[in-house]
Design an enzyme around this catalytic site. Structure first.
Site, PDB file in Angstrom:
ATOM      1  N   HIS C  44     -38.616 -55.418   4.428  1.00  0.00           N
ATOM      2  CA  HIS C  44     -38.161 -54.237   4.951  1.00  0.00           C
ATOM      3  C   HIS C  44     -36.815 -55.421   5.875  1.00  0.00           C
ATOM      4  CE1 HIS C  44     -38.976 -50.025   6.365  1.00  0.00           C
ATOM      5  NE2 HIS C  44     -38.132 -50.498   7.319  1.00  0.00           N
ATOM      6  N   LYS C  86     -26.135 -43.853  10.751  1.00  0.00           N
ATOM      7  CA  LYS C  86     -26.636 -44.274   9.556  1.00  0.00           C
ATOM      8  C   LYS C  86     -28.430 -43.216   9.388  1.00  0.00           C
ATOM      9  CE  LYS C  86     -29.654 -48.327   9.400  1.00  0.00           C
ATOM     10  NZ  LYS C  86     -30.506 -49.266   9.798  1.00  0.00           N
ATOM     11  N   HIS C  90     -38.321 -43.049   5.786  1.00  0.00           N
ATOM     12  CA  HIS C  90     -39.641 -43.635   6.558  1.00  0.00           C
ATOM     13  C   HIS C  90     -41.121 -42.560   5.885  1.00  0.00           C
ATOM     14  CE1 HIS C  90     -41.861 -44.548  10.792  1.00  0.00           C
ATOM     15  NE2 HIS C  90     -40.971 -45.470  10.316  1.00  0.00           N
ATOM     16  N   ASP C 263     -32.699 -52.244  18.960  1.00  0.00           N
ATOM     17  CA  ASP C 263     -33.841 -51.508  19.831  1.00  0.00           C
ATOM     18  C   ASP C 263     -34.947 -52.108  18.789  1.00  0.00           C
ATOM     19  OD1 ASP C 263     -32.909 -50.518  16.735  1.00  0.00           O
ATOM     20  OD2 ASP C 263     -34.559 -48.883  17.132  1.00  0.00           O
ATOM     21  N   ASN C 526     -29.810 -48.553   3.990  1.00  0.00           N
ATOM     22  CA  ASN C 526     -31.282 -48.900   4.556  1.00  0.00           C
ATOM     23  C   ASN C 526     -31.922 -49.163   2.632  1.00  0.00           C
ATOM     24  OD1 ASN C 526     -34.387 -47.636   4.643  1.00  0.00           O
ATOM     25  ND2 ASN C 526     -33.395 -49.538   5.257  1.00  0.00           N
TER      26      ASN C 526
END
Ligand SMILES: Nc1ncnc2c1ncn2[C@@H]1O[C@H](COP(=O)(O)OP(=O)(O)O)[C@@H](O)[C@H]1O
Ligand SMILES: [Mg+2]
Lengths: 225, 79, 726, 79
Positions: C44, C86, C90, C263, C526
């Site tokens: 990840h 982006k 999840h 973040d 991602n």
């Protein structure tokens, strides 16, 4: 006309209403909830959104904020108060309007354009509309299911305090044109003094043809009238 | 001292949430379900050793914020 | 504590990787350090299996301000405006707890966007569920949709588009991809690269709890029967706090107090501090006693690996502490100095006045393993089908069957649960090919769309990869936008499996070719591997999120018929490619054969010419022809409008079904006012575009000459049943 | 037969609502408040006279719908 929009943590339609008020030539100010004095205003708006995340009960915690004392004072002195969506919920939590807003009957958030009918056009908020005029207007809420006790409902009817009701395109007011389960399809009500309006639909979202339509404009121009 | 507070909707107040949950349970094949109402529950810890005073504080919280007295009832229990 | 092989494996690290860790440290790590390595080195965070392939993607262009590598990509839309966007997955958390998983997915992607100084203006999502008949699907659908809505509605960012698919390949592994789009002034973009030594490292936002410890490793591990054990790592989202955090950050960004900001996403404090230091070529020292904790007795290990949401790390300019803190006080958020930048090039962790961990930043980032995993291309499946069988069904029955299928039903049930209108700049809501958002106070707009084609990508990863970029491009063109750049979320199975890695490599090759040819660069993305259970991997599902520009917004264009008696022109050639079509899947449950061929030259010519016609205001409505072919596209245009259409049968028709349901690419349907037809046809001819006049719009009925006639009211009803009855 | 079900968040699970409510009570001047967590409450009436069977039904409801076992615990009481 001077207007004040109260901003709570979690308000999210504050900019939208400010844009609409400015377009309608109101002299508007944003007022942070921790303020203790209210600028001189002819209209106070409690905007839509999720003040305090809608935690506990929607509107409950905002109803305890510092500025609310001032809003209540101004309301008692006859200032116009407009609560939209979360603002309506705050008004019922503070007791400025009676009744309460329960979860939508389908238990889901609902966002769509619906029709509402102008039931009373002899108010400071609706004098520019025709009686029984049908408006197309956006709703966006989880708790818009208006509920009140029978004696207050009777008062609302008798005193003509119901200003908008949900209806269909043809104007029929019935269960199938009721999006959220509100008593008697109620979409907006006034206090007995008729200077406070609470409504679930968002008039500020209907002030720009490019985005939607202009059906909300007359609410603001009624106030200017 | 720790208390629990249960908040329930008054009898004549419509409980849309309870109603839908009840229907869903029925649809899921659960029989014998007569009625279901949803409420709220709080667990509150106060820094106070005197039971009466502690209870008074919790009661104050309920009246001032936790409960909408127009539509809700509440009960406080020591736990 | 002695680190055993068992502990190493529990951390998702291989024994070889552990050896490498010892080599880099020149000693054994302690448990805290091992945890930090495992978080930074997992798939990840490190992209260890994908990096070699991702490098091939085109990421440059004159519209690109920031490509991949930052929190989000940034593109130039003229004047002083830029768009930040982006997409992120999840998937695993949403399968375990659909509401919170989806909600925190939205929260995470929003943070990526406002970290860069942009105010989020739109959310989109791509959600994929198992078969509707699977016992988990219904509650997953309910939970995911209300979680997405719950977060976006509360924070007040409109959710304006997405896609929802059902396929049994996702029975045990759903996909939840969320995309956020923000607007920023070009001279007010913030980056994560640390600068300067001895600068304050500030922690802002929510307190740290024991949420999602090892969430990042979980997202990179296959599910098995024991995945129940991993349950307590579920995070709960708090959109209210995120709204405060967003407003506070945007307020602080008004002046020049921030040197860099990042973040805390996957792997929380660990990855945010390491990334900032690594980009700046610095060290960072954290005093863990200062971390605001939610629970008692939290250990350094827990603090460093917690994935509590709604937190950020800021490197602050000297002398700005007091003023900045006041802003966060106003919003009732923590604002605490927890450390400083150093010249050591190490991550140094102190707790109780002692150094409890010290790792070279480089070992965690640049020295992370990178694998060129073995891969092989898939063998193409043979297609055997007897086309004579087509004779047994009627066109009308096939149309109705498709329009009532879960994948092709109207999505209002979903989109009505999202606030699409808040911020009052949504010009086109979901339901059309792309959503349109006006730039606040301007007369320009952007168009956004997300797309995927798992079936195409499964049967031929290379063509599938090519196709989704093109489909996404077409969707933006269809609303009159010039496509500018994309983000992508690559959802695949287990990369340690050669064939899966082959799917990945081939899909990427396809994506690359289309992006290059269309000058449609990738600016962010991602990768989500290990989607599958017990060696059963999902179909390769790359998802493309595209952004386009409408320079001067007038009346928005969509796919809704506007008038009666206007001409319908089909752009692009219809060959009747029926393999891998929605028609064969829905009617015959067949999913063999190859996806349609992509001709990039036609794709580009057709698209650019359509855009030209739209910009000249010659088009009343437009729709691209995709999944379901010509007939479904036409029906969609009719259903959502007050008009029907009358369509001719083509003269030299080989097969009715192939013509109407074939999924040949690079096609659009345009509604053209009669008086403009000759002008339009001339432009099409001048540009060498293949087109056909296929019919015209009319009142009330949707009609195919001598084949079918249905009222549009009925079509609408048919298309709106499924969700409400599910 | 009537039961109450209280549903609470598991230890260590974030309770955003409880947090905001607690801060608000503090701001309203209520002291001594150490901690507050919010949960759910249900009142359920089942048409069943056998206690064991009745409890079994309520338990089934909790597991199937009322409780999110991943983040919540629950307790059933006869009332
Ligand atoms: N989960 C979702 N969230 C928001 N919008 C959605 C979602 N699923 C589908 N939609 C909307 O429904 C419409 C139809 O979706 P789709 O059939 O995938 O469109 P297309 O084929 O043009 O990409 C689109 O406008 C899309 O934005
Ligand atoms: Mg499309």
């Amino acid at each position: 006309m001077r207007s004040s929009v109260i901003v709570f943590p979690g308000s999210n339609c504050d900019r939208d209403i400010a844009v609409a008020l400015k377009k309608m030539q109101f002299k508007n100010q944003m007022v942070w909830h921790k303020e203790t004095v209210l600028p001189k205003s002819d209209l106070i708006v409690l905007p839509g959104g999720f003040s305090y995340g809608d935690y506990l009960r929607s509107g409950a915690i905002a109803g305890k904020s510092l500025i609310i004392e001032e809003v209540i004072k101004a309301a008692k002195a006859g200032c116009f108060i407009l609560g939209i969506c979360n603002g309506f919920q705050i008004l019922t939590e503070t007791g400025l309007l009676k009744g309460t807003l329960l979860r939508n009957k389908n238990l889901r958030f609902i966002n769509k354009d619906v029709q509402i009918k102008v039931i009373n056009n002899k108010t400071n908020f609706s004098n520019k509309y025709k009686k029984d005029q049908i408006l197309k207007i956006n709703i966006a809420h989880n708790e818009g299911n208006y509920f009140t006790d029978p004696s207050h409902l009777e008062e609302l009817r008798k005193e003509n305090l119901i200003i908008f009701k949900y209806c269909d395109v043809k104007g029929n007011i019935d269960e199938s044109s009721n999006p959220n389960g509100s008593l008697e399809n109620i979409a907006g009500i006034l206090n007995s003094n008729k200077n406070i309006l609470g409504m679930m639909p968002h008039p500020e979202r209907m002030t720009d043809e490019m985005i939607s339509n202009n059906d909300g404009i007359n609410l603001f121009s009624s106030l200017l009238n | 001292m720790k208390f629990s507070v249960t908040v329930t909707l008054k009898k004549d107040v419509l409980d849309p949430q309870g109603k839908v949950i009840k229907n869903t349970l029925n649809d899921m094949g659960i029989k014998n379900l007569n009625n279901l109402r949803q409420g709220k529950y709080f667990e509150i810890e106060v820094n106070e050793t005197n039971l009466t005073l502690a209870e008074k504080t919790v009661n104050e919280m309920c009246k001032k914020l936790l409960v909408n007295l127009i539509i809700e009832d509440y009960k406080i229990n020591k736990i | 504590m002695k680190i055993t092989d068992h502990i190493v494996e529990k951390h998702g690290l291989s024994l070889n990787e552990y050896k490498e860790i010892k080599r880099l440290l020149d000693r054994e790590p302690n448990l805290l350090e091992l945890g930090i390595f495992s978080a930074m080195w997992n798939e990840h965070c490190s992209y260890k299996s994908s990096k070699v392939h991702l490098k091939k993607l085109p990421t440059k262009g004159k519209q690109v301000i920031q490509g991949p590598g930052e929190n989000a990509g940034v593109i130039d839309i003229g004047d002083d405006d830029a768009i930040v966007f982006k997409i992120e997955s999840h998937n695993h958390p949403s399968f375990i707890e659909p509401y919170q998983g989806a909600a925190t997915g939205v929260g995470g992607i929003l943070r990526d966007v406002f970290t860069m100084g942009a105010r989020p203006i739109a959310l989109l999502n791509s959600i994929h569920f198992g078969s509707p008949k699977h016992f988990k699907t219904k509650s997953l659908l309910n939970g995911v949709v209300s979680g997405i809505g719950g977060y976006g509605n509360c924070i007040g960012v409109p959710t304006v588009g997405g896609e929802t698919k059902f396929n049994k390949t996702y029975n045990e592994n759903i996909l939840v991809n969320a995309m956020a789009v923000g607007h920023v002034k070009k001279n007010k973009i913030f980056y994560s690269k640390a600068k300067g030594i001895n600068k304050s490292v500030i922690y802002v936002g929510s307190k740290t709890g024991r949420d999602g410890i090892h969430g990042a490793s979980m997202a990179s591990a296959e599910f098995d029967e024991n995945s129940d054990e991993k349950k307590p790592t579920v995070q709960v989202g708090d959109p209210f706090t995120e709204k405060l955090l967003m407003e506070a950050c945007l307020e602080l960004m008004q002046d020049n107090s921030i040197i860099s900001i990042q973040d805390m996403g996957a792997a929380g404090l660990t990855s945010s501090s390491v990334e900032m230091a690594s980009k700046g070529g610095l060290g960072i020292e954290l005093d863990l006693d200062k971390i605001p904790c939610r629970e008692e007795n939290m250990t350094p290990y827990e603090m460093m690996l917690s994935e509590s949401q709604e937190r950020m790390l800021i490197i602050l300019e000297d002398g700005k502490h007091q003023k900045s803190k006041e802003i966060f006080d106003k919003w009732d958020l923590d604002f605490i100095k927890i450390g400083k930048t150093t010249s050591t090039n190490n991550l140094t962790l102190k707790f109780n006045k002692k150094i409890v961990g010290e790792i070279p930043i480089d070992a965690l980032s640049n020295q992370a393993p990178m694998y060129n995993r073995e891969w092989k291309s898939r063998k193409v499946s043979k297609f055997n089908f007897n086309f004579k069988d087509f004779k047994k069904i009627k066109l009308e029955d096939a149309l109705i069957k498709i329009l009532t299928s879960p994948n092709h039903s109207n999505k209002d049930w979903i989109t009505n649960q999202y606030d699409q209108s808040v911020m009052c700049d949504t010009v086109q809501k979901s339901g059309s090919d792309a959503a349109i958002l006006r730039i606040h106070n301007k007369d320009k707009a952007i168009a956004v769309s997300v797309d995927s084609s798992a079936n195409y990508c499964k049967s031929h990863p290379f063509s599938g990869g090519k196709q989704i970029v093109c489909e996404n491009w077409r969707n933006l063109i269809s609303v009159g936008a010039k496509p500018l750049a994309i983000t992508n979320c690559l959802n695949f199975g287990n990369p340690e499996n050669k064939e899966i890695m082959g799917e990945f490599a081939d899909c990427l090759e396809g994506i690359k070719l289309s992006c290059e040819f269309l000058k449609y660069p990738v600016v962010s993305g991602n990768v989500s591997f290990y989607n599958g259970t017990n060696k059963k991997n999902i179909y390769p599902t790359p998802v493309i999120g595209g952004v386009g520009l409408i320079r001067k917004l007038s009346k928005p264009l969509n796919h809704i018929f506007q008038k009666e008696q206007s001409n319908l022109i089909l752009i692009g050639k219809t060959f009747g490619h029926i393999e891998q079509s929605c028609f064969l899947k829905e009617i015959y449950s067949l999913d063999e054969g190859l996806p349609p061929e992509i001709n990039l030259l036609n794709e580009k010519n057709n698209g650019e010419c359509v855009l030209k016609l739209i910009e000249k205001k010659l088009v009343l409505s437009a729709h691209d022809v995709s999944d379901g072919g010509l007939l479904i596209a036409l029906a969609e245009m009719a259903m959502s409008s007050n008009y029907g259409a009358k369509i001719k049968k083509p003269k030299n028709l080989t097969n009715l079904f192939k013509y109407f349901f074939g999924e040949d690419q690079a096609r659009y349907i345009l509604e053209i006012e009669k008086k403009h037809c000759s002008k339009v046809e001339k432009i099409l001819k001048d540009n060498n575009i293949y087109y056909e006049n296929i019919g015209f719009t009319q009142k009330e009925y949707f009609e195919i000459e001598s084949e079918l006639k249905i009222s549009i009211k009925d079509l609408f009803k048919i298309n709106n049943q499924w969700y409400n009855n599910y």
